[in-house]
Design an enzyme around this catalytic site. Structure first.
Site: not given
Ligand code: KIV
Length: 286
Positions: A48, A87, A116, A118, A185
């Protein structure tokens, strides 16, 4: 080099077993997909980060699922050998598992082989629903860009012992839920080393040091096609922006000086067309 580009192989891959680290880079369209794939990466991430890297937005919060589908389709249309992970954008998986499965299904139908998302322990229900729908999931912890406002900016996460412990708990929870890999990250390297040792699936680092099982960078940062401030963890391996500007400047110069297009870059046409054109032009007063 043999690629590690299938979910089950990646899930069982730990660089600590004496193997080379995994490689991943973002791509957002057909040319970046082709370049990433020909460069030999194991995984392509349709991140993204397309919001900032390509579309000029300030953060990843400005992009939605339909734009991600559009970019994922373009990346997959050139049939990369690398595993394509897409994403799930902000708000496409924060409002219940049904919406998350619908969103992820769109990315898979566009050609991605995995998605993916978060977050840590709070994603249990969503991850389990995606796995039940046969959609492989990659996790993402640390400086997760969709939390930029909650974090008060893009700042390194989990610097204290307490926060590091919480991130380690999240990583172990994600592995327990069944993610096949996780991005770490913007976290201190010693923490990434501990997480990498503690979880059975590979960690893919970006700003997380060398101990991770793999590394990922944003395409435009890697090739030197980004503008403005680059984070400390970015190493540009090329200078595409400079080359592009030089090429455009040379084109502008040659067009304005009447050098381009020359005969080599023009079409002639069938026999007699040249004479026909000359006659027409004299009729027109040339
Ligand atoms: O969107 C993205 O580019 C990412 C990477 C930074 C891992 O999520």
């Amino acid at each position: 080099m043999e690629r590690v580009n299938k979910v089950p192989r990646i899930a069982a891959y730990k660089a600590s077993d004496g193997r080379r680290p995994l490689t991943m880079v973002t791509a957002y369209d057909a040319p970046t997909s082709r370049a990433a794939d020909h460069g030999g990466v194991d995984m392509i991430l349709v991140g993204d980060s397309v919001a900032n890297a390509v579309l000029g937005f300030e953060s990843t919060l400005s992009i939605g699922i339909e734009e991600m589908v559009h970019h994922t389709s373009a990346v997959c249309r050139v049939h990369p050998e690398a595993l394509v992970v897409a994403d799930l954008p902000w708000l496409s998986y924060h409002q219940g598992w049904k919406r998350a499965v619908r969103s992820a299904g769109k990315l898979i139908k566009a050609g991605a082989k995995a998605v993916k998302l978060e977050g840590g322990r709070e994603r249990r229900e969503v991850i389990e629903a995606l796995l039940q729908a046969e959609i492989p999931v990659m996790g993402h912890l640390g400086l997760t860009p969709q939390s930029v406002n909650a974090f008060g900016g893009m700042v390194v996460q989990a610097k204290t012992i307490e926060a590091a412990g919480a991130l380690l708990d999240d990583a172990q929870a994600l592995a327990g839920f069944g993610v096949f890999a996780m991005v770490l990250e913007g976290v201190p390297s010693p923490l990434a080393r501990v997480v990498t040792r503690a979880v059975p699936v590979p960690t893919i680092g970006i700003g997380a040091g060398a101990a991770c099982d793999g590394q990922v960078l944003v395409f435009h940062d890697l090739v030197g096609f980004s503008s403005g401030h680059l984070p400390r963890f970015v190493k540009p391996y090329g200078s595409v922006a400079i080359e592009a500007e030089q090429a455009i400047a040379a084109y502008v110069k040659e067009v304005t000086e009447g050098i381009f297009p020359d005969l080599e870059h023009s079409y002639t046409g069938a026999e007699g067309l040249e004479e026909w054109a000359s006659a027409k032009l004299s009729e027109l007063g040339d």
